[in-house]
Design a protein around this motif. Structure first.
Motif, PDB file in Angstrom:
ATOM      1  N   THR A 224      53.172  61.274  48.078  1.00  0.00           N
ATOM      2  CA  THR A 224      52.665  61.340  49.513  1.00  0.00           C
ATOM      3  C   THR A 224      51.231  61.381  49.891  1.00  0.00           C
ATOM      4  OG1 THR A 224      55.027  62.171  50.217  1.00  0.00           O
ATOM      5  CG2 THR A 224      53.122  62.926  51.573  1.00  0.00           C
ATOM      6  N   GLU A 225      50.795  62.274  48.837  1.00  0.00           N
ATOM      7  CA  GLU A 225      49.430  62.620  49.048  1.00  0.00           C
ATOM      8  C   GLU A 225      48.486  61.379  48.756  1.00  0.00           C
ATOM      9  OE1 GLU A 225      51.761  66.057  48.552  1.00  0.00           O
ATOM     10  OE2 GLU A 225      51.409  64.344  47.079  1.00  0.00           O
ATOM     11  N   GLN A 228      48.670  59.095  51.808  1.00  0.00           N
ATOM     12  CA  GLN A 228      47.829  59.727  52.855  1.00  0.00           C
ATOM     13  C   GLN A 228      46.201  59.703  52.797  1.00  0.00           C
ATOM     14  OE1 GLN A 228      49.362  63.943  52.952  1.00  0.00           O
ATOM     15  NE2 GLN A 228      50.901  63.566  54.237  1.00  0.00           N
ATOM     16  N   SER A 259      57.697  54.553  52.949  1.00  0.00           N
ATOM     17  CA  SER A 259      56.638  55.359  53.379  1.00  0.00           C
ATOM     18  C   SER A 259      56.704  56.336  54.401  1.00  0.00           C
ATOM     19  CB  SER A 259      55.630  54.508  53.634  1.00  0.00           C
ATOM     20  OG  SER A 259      55.789  53.482  54.739  1.00  0.00           O
ATOM     21  N   ALA A 262      55.473  59.874  54.067  1.00  0.00           N
ATOM     22  CA  ALA A 262      54.149  60.289  54.137  1.00  0.00           C
ATOM     23  C   ALA A 262      53.429  60.736  55.494  1.00  0.00           C
ATOM     24  CB  ALA A 262      53.288  59.035  53.479  1.00  0.00           C
TER      25      ALA A 262
END
Length: 419
Positions: A224-225, A228, A259, A262
């Protein structure tokens, strides 16, 4: 239908079941080798029939399909509602070209925009496959240029297709080298490295292409990081963020898009595979008016894309997924499989989300496991020498998943003994 037309259908039409019964698997494979190009090598089996998560070959052997046509058969084989909608639409209106539109094309575009929560001004372009959707996205990226933006960034391990533009985005040298020079300007950066991403994205970057989970590389999820950070970097640089959800979209991960968690809004996504439930259809979705206006009239096109039958098939597939609790099933059965795989001796790592799963082995025996699986009545895939990929129909039951888990230790043992 005129009398002569009816007569022609009666005397010349050959049912698929009759064709399938014209030879054994070995006989069909001999005919295959003398009539089809060898780009896929020798097929593993000649399949003639399917129902749900099961398929049968020309010799009558049954298999549990844990690959789903590589994440395509979202609702399994011969789903009664999907097949009835396809037949009905084909009997009503099959093809009209892109000089015209149809209610199913418009309705599917509206449905997709709603499912992905696209903002106002977002638009859809329909193609026939994932690679064609990515070709359209490649051209979209090229249009994001003010005279100095020529760089397009993809990741090491990426697979975006085999046509020339999509192949330029694909990282595997064995696929790329025979066809060089490919369309220029594409650079590949290390997978999952946020600092490498930030260093690569600058004011010469037109777009960044990402798969939220790399399927062909062995089911490798981006964090997720990372997603982002990609959104932040591309926004700051004026570049597009394009997400390839060809394999991960349409419920594969238990959500409409991999996605989603995220919490980002990309500039475009590409879809295909599960979208048509087995019928060829792909889509490029552009998010917002600015991105949607990059490709204008005459700058891209397709003869078959968005035809009434393909869009009807996709609408039927989406309806079946929504009405039959399929997203929840993908989450539940996927979690069951991943937990069970982690407990199998010889499995060293399990990755994935929903019903897109990769697991690594403690020896280079994955291709032998595929063969042992076929012999035992299971269809799986080996994207690497130590990796097995599962992408079954989203309707796979816990009982069917349990059958594979129970059989896996013996398959691993057979594979190791065959080396």
């Amino acid at each position: 239908m005129s009398h002569s037309d009816a007569e022609l259908v009666e005397t010349n039409a050959t049912p698929a079941s009759e064709i399938a019964g014209q030879g054994s698997g070995a006989e069909w494979l001999s005919r295959y080798s003398s009539s089809l190009m060898g780009v896929f090598g020798t097929p593993q089996r000649v399949l003639v029939r399917g129902a749900g998560c099961l398929v049968w070959d020309a010799d009558g052997k049954e298999y549990l399909d844990l690959l789903g046509g590589i994440a395509v058969n979202a609702m399994g084989h011969a789903h009664p509602f999907v097949t009835s909608v396809i037949a009905s639409q084909l009997a009503t209106l099959g093809h009209v070209s892109n000089f015209f539109t149809s209610p199913t094309q418009i309705a599917l575009a509206e449905k997709l925009l709603a499912l992905v929560k696209a903002p106002a001004g977002s638009k859809v372009f329909f193609a026939n496959s994932g690679t064609e959707a990515n070709e359209a996205a490649f051209k979209l990226a090229r249009r994001n240029s003010d005279g100095k933006r020529s760089k397009i960034i993809a990741l090491e391990g990426a697979f975006h297709g085999r046509t020339m533009g999509a192949l330029a985005l694909t990282a595997k040298e064995a696929y790329r080298t025979p066809f060089e020079p490919l369309p220029g300007g594409v650079v590949h950066i290390p997978f999952g490295d946020i600092e490498a991403l930030r260093a690569a994205v600058d004011d010469t970057t037109a777009a960044v292409f990402l798969e939220p989970i790399q399927g062909e590389a062995g089911v490798r999820p981006l964090s997720t990081e990372y997603l982002q950070a990609a959104r932040e970097a591309t926004t700051a640089a004026g570049a597009l963020l394009i997400l390839d959800e060809v394999q991960t979209g349409i419920g594969r991960t238990g959500k409409w898009l991999a996605s989603e968690d995220a919490g980002i809004v990309p500039d475009a996504i590409t879809l295909a595979k599960g979208l048509g439930g087995g019928f060829p259809v792909g889509a490029l979705i552009t998010f917002g008016e600015a991105t949607s206006s990059l490709l204008s009239a005459g700058q891209h096109g397709t003869t078959f894309g968005g035809n009434p039958v393909a869009t009807a098939a996709a609408l039927a597939t989406l309806h079946a997924i929504e009405s039959q609790g399929v997203l929840e099933n993908a989450r539940t059965v996927g979690a069951f499989l991943r937990k069970g795989l982690a407990d199998v001796d010889g499995v060293t790592e399990v990755r994935g989300v929903g019903l897109l799963i990769g697991f690594d082995l403690d020896a280079d025996v994955a291709p032998a496991v595929v063969q042992a699986g076929l012999d035992a009545g299971f269809i799986v895939n080996s994207p690497g020498p130590r990796t097995i990929r599962l992408a079954p129909p989203l309707i796979l039951s816990t009982e069917q998943a349990g059958r594979f888990l129970a059989a896996l230790p013996a398959l691993l043992q057979t594979a190791k003994e065959s080396q």
